[in-house]
Design a protein around this motif. Sequence first.
Motif, PDB file in Angstrom:
ATOM      1  N   THR A  54       0.846  -1.194   0.000  1.00  0.00           N
ATOM      2  CA  THR A  54       0.000   0.000   0.000  1.00  0.00           C
ATOM      3  C   THR A  54       0.882   1.244   0.000  1.00  0.00           C
ATOM      4  O   THR A  54       1.851   1.324   0.752  1.00  0.00           O
ATOM      5  CB  THR A  54      -0.917   0.007   1.232  1.00  0.00           C
ATOM      6  OG1 THR A  54      -1.704  -1.185   1.237  1.00  0.00           O
ATOM      7  CG2 THR A  54      -1.834   1.218   1.215  1.00  0.00           C
ATOM      8  N   ARG A  55       0.544   2.205  -0.853  1.00  0.00           N
ATOM      9  CA  ARG A  55       1.359   3.412  -0.961  1.00  0.00           C
ATOM     10  C   ARG A  55       0.896   4.464   0.042  1.00  0.00           C
ATOM     11  O   ARG A  55      -0.291   4.676   0.223  1.00  0.00           O
ATOM     12  CB  ARG A  55       1.244   3.987  -2.378  1.00  0.00           C
ATOM     13  CG  ARG A  55       1.795   3.066  -3.452  1.00  0.00           C
ATOM     14  CD  ARG A  55       0.891   3.035  -4.681  1.00  0.00           C
ATOM     15  NE  ARG A  55       0.689   4.374  -5.227  1.00  0.00           N
ATOM     16  CZ  ARG A  55      -0.422   4.730  -5.879  1.00  0.00           C
ATOM     17  NH1 ARG A  55      -1.409   3.884  -6.035  1.00  0.00           N
ATOM     18  NH2 ARG A  55      -0.517   5.949  -6.379  1.00  0.00           N
ATOM     19  N   LEU A  56       1.864   5.124   0.673  1.00  0.00           N
ATOM     20  CA  LEU A  56       1.607   6.260   1.553  1.00  0.00           C
ATOM     21  C   LEU A  56       2.257   7.480   0.914  1.00  0.00           C
ATOM     22  O   LEU A  56       3.453   7.474   0.622  1.00  0.00           O
ATOM     23  CB  LEU A  56       2.180   5.999   2.938  1.00  0.00           C
ATOM     24  CG  LEU A  56       1.864   7.044   4.016  1.00  0.00           C
ATOM     25  CD1 LEU A  56       0.353   7.141   4.245  1.00  0.00           C
ATOM     26  CD2 LEU A  56       2.577   6.721   5.313  1.00  0.00           C
ATOM     27  N   ILE A  57       1.454   8.538   0.708  1.00  0.00           N
ATOM     28  CA  ILE A  57       1.881   9.651  -0.136  1.00  0.00           C
ATOM     29  C   ILE A  57       1.648  10.989   0.571  1.00  0.00           C
ATOM     30  O   ILE A  57       0.530  11.268   1.004  1.00  0.00           O
ATOM     31  CB  ILE A  57       1.087   9.654  -1.464  1.00  0.00           C
ATOM     32  CG1 ILE A  57       1.033   8.254  -2.084  1.00  0.00           C
ATOM     33  CG2 ILE A  57       1.649  10.669  -2.439  1.00  0.00           C
ATOM     34  CD1 ILE A  57      -0.006   8.123  -3.199  1.00  0.00           C
ATOM     35  N   PRO A  58       2.651  11.858   0.659  1.00  0.00           N
ATOM     36  CA  PRO A  58       2.390  13.218   1.133  1.00  0.00           C
ATOM     37  C   PRO A  58       1.548  13.972   0.101  1.00  0.00           C
ATOM     38  O   PRO A  58       1.811  13.879  -1.099  1.00  0.00           O
ATOM     39  CB  PRO A  58       3.777  13.850   1.245  1.00  0.00           C
ATOM     40  CG  PRO A  58       4.751  12.732   1.128  1.00  0.00           C
ATOM     41  CD  PRO A  58       4.078  11.666   0.333  1.00  0.00           C
ATOM     42  N   CYS A  59       0.546  14.691   0.582  1.00  0.00           N
ATOM     43  CA  CYS A  59      -0.279  15.531  -0.293  1.00  0.00           C
ATOM     44  C   CYS A  59      -0.041  16.984   0.095  1.00  0.00           C
ATOM     45  O   CYS A  59      -0.451  17.423   1.178  1.00  0.00           O
ATOM     46  CB  CYS A  59      -1.758  15.171  -0.155  1.00  0.00           C
ATOM     47  SG  CYS A  59      -2.845  16.128  -1.234  1.00  0.00           S
ATOM     48  N   LEU A  60       0.633  17.724  -0.770  1.00  0.00           N
ATOM     49  CA  LEU A  60       0.992  19.113  -0.496  1.00  0.00           C
ATOM     50  C   LEU A  60       0.061  20.053  -1.240  1.00  0.00           C
ATOM     51  O   LEU A  60      -0.224  19.852  -2.428  1.00  0.00           O
ATOM     52  CB  LEU A  60       2.439  19.370  -0.923  1.00  0.00           C
ATOM     53  CG  LEU A  60       3.511  18.482  -0.295  1.00  0.00           C
ATOM     54  CD1 LEU A  60       4.891  18.894  -0.790  1.00  0.00           C
ATOM     55  CD2 LEU A  60       3.437  18.526   1.226  1.00  0.00           C
ATOM     56  N   LEU A  61      -0.380  21.084  -0.548  1.00  0.00           N
ATOM     57  CA  LEU A  61      -1.265  22.085  -1.146  1.00  0.00           C
ATOM     58  C   LEU A  61      -0.488  23.380  -1.374  1.00  0.00           C
ATOM     59  O   LEU A  61       0.216  23.859  -0.483  1.00  0.00           O
ATOM     60  CB  LEU A  61      -2.462  22.359  -0.230  1.00  0.00           C
ATOM     61  CG  LEU A  61      -3.287  21.147   0.202  1.00  0.00           C
ATOM     62  CD1 LEU A  61      -4.453  21.589   1.084  1.00  0.00           C
ATOM     63  CD2 LEU A  61      -3.780  20.349  -1.003  1.00  0.00           C
ATOM     64  N   MET A  62      -0.632  23.915  -2.571  1.00  0.00           N
ATOM     65  CA  MET A  62       0.097  25.126  -2.946  1.00  0.00           C
ATOM     66  C   MET A  62      -0.894  26.250  -3.236  1.00  0.00           C
ATOM     67  O   MET A  62      -1.947  26.024  -3.841  1.00  0.00           O
ATOM     68  CB  MET A  62       0.960  24.825  -4.179  1.00  0.00           C
ATOM     69  CG  MET A  62       1.994  25.887  -4.491  1.00  0.00           C
ATOM     70  SD  MET A  62       3.178  25.305  -5.737  1.00  0.00           S
ATOM     71  CE  MET A  62       2.151  25.300  -7.212  1.00  0.00           C
ATOM     72  N   ASP A  63      -0.538  27.448  -2.815  1.00  0.00           N
ATOM     73  CA  ASP A  63      -1.378  28.619  -3.044  1.00  0.00           C
ATOM     74  C   ASP A  63      -0.470  29.793  -3.385  1.00  0.00           C
ATOM     75  O   ASP A  63       0.311  30.245  -2.538  1.00  0.00           O
ATOM     76  CB  ASP A  63      -2.204  28.922  -1.789  1.00  0.00           C
ATOM     77  CG  ASP A  63      -3.082  30.154  -1.950  1.00  0.00           C
ATOM     78  OD1 ASP A  63      -3.507  30.439  -3.081  1.00  0.00           O
ATOM     79  OD2 ASP A  63      -3.341  30.830  -0.942  1.00  0.00           O
ATOM     80  N   ASP A  64      -0.537  30.246  -4.629  1.00  0.00           N
ATOM     81  CA  ASP A  64       0.278  31.368  -5.089  1.00  0.00           C
ATOM     82  C   ASP A  64       1.765  31.123  -4.829  1.00  0.00           C
ATOM     83  O   ASP A  64       2.492  31.990  -4.356  1.00  0.00           O
ATOM     84  CB  ASP A  64      -0.175  32.668  -4.414  1.00  0.00           C
ATOM     85  CG  ASP A  64       0.336  33.904  -5.147  1.00  0.00           C
ATOM     86  OD1 ASP A  64       0.740  33.771  -6.334  1.00  0.00           O
ATOM     87  OD2 ASP A  64       0.332  34.995  -4.551  1.00  0.00           O
TER      88      ASP A  64
END
Length: 255
Positions: free
Chosen positions: A4-14
Amino acid sequence: MLATRLIPCLLMDDGALVKTVQFKKKTYVGDPVNAVRIFNQKEVDELILIDISATTQGRGIDFPTIQNIVGECFMPICYGGGVTTVDEMRKLFALGIEKISISSAAIDNPALVRRAAAEFGNQAVVITLDVKKNFFGKYTVRTHGGSRDTKVDPVTMAREMEAAGAGEILLYSIDRDGTWSGFDLTLLQTVCDAVSIPVIACGGAGSLEDVRAANQDGHASAVAIGSMAVFQGKDLGVLIKFPSREQQESIFEQG
């Protein structure tokens, strides 16, 4: 390789790294390039990067920032945010992006998914479904940062996207986003069991036990973590981190 893959989810704003709570209340986290360098050191296998304002503010794709991030990143990146055409996808793949996530553009125009899958392969096309419960407790897919309700339930939408050629679904719970309260296992299980393509759980991770539950009880093929990857803990300061290989092995039994 973990089953099972564990993935960082990064949010970008400007161009900046942020973290939201229920798609609101943005907290500044730092520079995405610096975060990527830390994830390189931690030998993360893949990364999800979503520009949360590219569509909502009509800003479009921030190609220069993406180029800077890709230039420092040692792992495959799935990018989403503001993608509306096959030409834009070609440019992103040319920069080194491995997978592209489409949300509102795919929902408005499933033919875009078919064209992308035909040209780049199903495995390169990820559909992000942002889901929220309405006043009556019914799940519906939202777009534009959760502000627009499609009135379509996530199972129907997931099946439509699979039929159009999507290779993967990123299932993002708006209600659980940034809450540290665990994944919506009912939502997860319902969607995961309705399609044959992999589903990535996103929104709500607060512990490794939550991650395990998303996989074992929610039937998610992969799990994305946001707050857990950028904060020391709930209501604590910024700290870019990721579970060690040993910690991941302890929660994901290998097949």
